[in-house]
Design a protein around this motif. Structure first.
Motif, PDB file in Angstrom:
ATOM      1  N   GLU A 159       0.864  -1.186   0.000  1.00 43.09           N
ATOM      2  CA  GLU A 159       0.000   0.000   0.000  1.00 43.09           C
ATOM      3  C   GLU A 159       0.894   1.229   0.000  1.00 43.09           C
ATOM      4  N   SER A 161       1.009   5.263   0.648  1.00 37.80           N
ATOM      5  CA  SER A 161       0.280   6.377   1.254  1.00 37.80           C
ATOM      6  C   SER A 161       0.767   7.721   0.707  1.00 37.80           C
ATOM      7  N   PRO A 163       1.170   9.675  -2.950  1.00 39.87           N
ATOM      8  CA  PRO A 163       0.880   9.568  -4.388  1.00 39.87           C
ATOM      9  C   PRO A 163       2.110   9.664  -5.280  1.00 39.87           C
ATOM     10  N   ILE A 166       3.768   6.336  -6.350  1.00 39.27           N
ATOM     11  CA  ILE A 166       3.090   5.388  -7.242  1.00 39.27           C
ATOM     12  C   ILE A 166       3.881   5.153  -8.537  1.00 39.27           C
ATOM     13  N   VAL A 176      -1.993   0.005  -9.431  1.00 41.63           N
ATOM     14  CA  VAL A 176      -2.951   0.361  -8.383  1.00 41.63           C
ATOM     15  C   VAL A 176      -4.200  -0.494  -8.548  1.00 41.63           C
ATOM     16  N   ALA A 178      -6.887  -0.254  -6.031  1.00 38.73           N
ATOM     17  CA  ALA A 178      -8.006   0.395  -5.342  1.00 38.73           C
ATOM     18  C   ALA A 178      -7.544   1.746  -4.812  1.00 38.73           C
ATOM     19  N   GLU A 179      -8.494   2.516  -4.331  1.00 41.14           N
ATOM     20  CA  GLU A 179      -8.203   3.796  -3.673  1.00 41.14           C
ATOM     21  C   GLU A 179      -8.995   3.803  -2.380  1.00 41.14           C
ATOM     22  N   ARG A 181     -10.010   5.322   1.434  1.00 40.41           N
ATOM     23  CA  ARG A 181     -10.072   6.525   2.281  1.00 40.41           C
ATOM     24  C   ARG A 181     -10.708   6.081   3.600  1.00 40.41           C
ATOM     25  N   THR A 188      -5.488   9.287   1.634  1.00 46.64           N
ATOM     26  CA  THR A 188      -5.833   8.178   0.748  1.00 46.64           C
ATOM     27  C   THR A 188      -4.700   7.162   0.746  1.00 46.64           C
ATOM     28  N   TRP A 190      -3.299   3.693  -1.511  1.00 43.40           N
ATOM     29  CA  TRP A 190      -3.421   3.013  -2.789  1.00 43.40           C
ATOM     30  C   TRP A 190      -2.818   1.613  -2.695  1.00 43.40           C
TER      31      TRP A 190
END
Length: 198
Positions: A159, A161, A163, A166, A176, A178-179, A181, A188, A190
């Motif tokens: 995951e 945390s 962005p 990525i 990715v 899923a997203e 929250r 968010t 990912w």
């Protein structure tokens, strides 16, 4: 003295350097900044947080590697049931997070709900001291763990945390899935997946 980015297996003697590298790496991480909003105490509390994870959870039950200025905690599938926080770990993490600890519980619940059930390697934590970012420490640790997963013919899950990380993971074959929250006022996450490389 040179700052080598050659990964090696961690021992209990490496707890201090690991906690230091990861506390520096995660100082500006959106999830950790949300869990530990006081910037004046965040560094010291992050060192305790990652020290606890290393001593009680991933050191005994996962595979931990480090360079001179970075560290990574991996969980192979055969360790998945053991590398979960016990009551002592939860108590130590609660002491670090204080009244923010329940927020972490909500994050963990969502992450667990989106964890693939098929056997895989899990990259629980990876981070480098910002002073050496761009010098290959994180990439070396990632390649080392991926090579072990590839040797076993297994996929890898993580995951992110942050962005901006990525694209770094995408370069190594992650996508990715899923997203998440977990909290309305929280960051968010990912989840990312890399299929088995045979």
């Amino acid at each position: 003295m040179s700052n080598t980015c050659t990964p090696r297996a961690a021992t209990t003697d490496d707890a201090g350097p690991i906690a230091r590298s990861l506390s520096l790496a995660f100082t500006d991480d959106p999830l950790m900044s949300w869990l530990l909003p006081d910037a004046d105490t965040r560094g010291e509390r992050l060192a305790r947080y990652f020290g606890t994870l290393f001593h009680r959870q991933y050191g005994p039950h996962g595979r931990c590697e480090l360079t001179d200025s970075a560290a990574a905690f991996w969980v192979p599938p055969e360790s998945r049931d053991k590398a979960v926080p016990d009551a002592g770990t939860v108590a130590e993490l609660t002491a670090v997070l204080g009244d923010r600890a329940p927020l972490l519980g909500g994050v963990v619940e969502q992450v667990v709900a989106h964890t693939p059930q098929e056997p895989h390697w899990y990259l629980a934590v990876i981070g480098a001291d910002p002073a050496v970012r761009g010098q290959g420490h994180g990439a070396a640790l990632l390649r080392s763990g991926l090579a072990q997963a590839d040797a076993a013919g297994l996929p890898v899950h993580l995951e992110s945390s942050k962005p901006e990380n990525i694209p770094f993971y995408a370069h190594f074959g992650f996508t990715v899935t899923a997203e998440l929250r977990p909290h309305a006022d929280g960051p968010t996450l990912w989840p990312m997946w890399r299929p088995a490389q045979r």
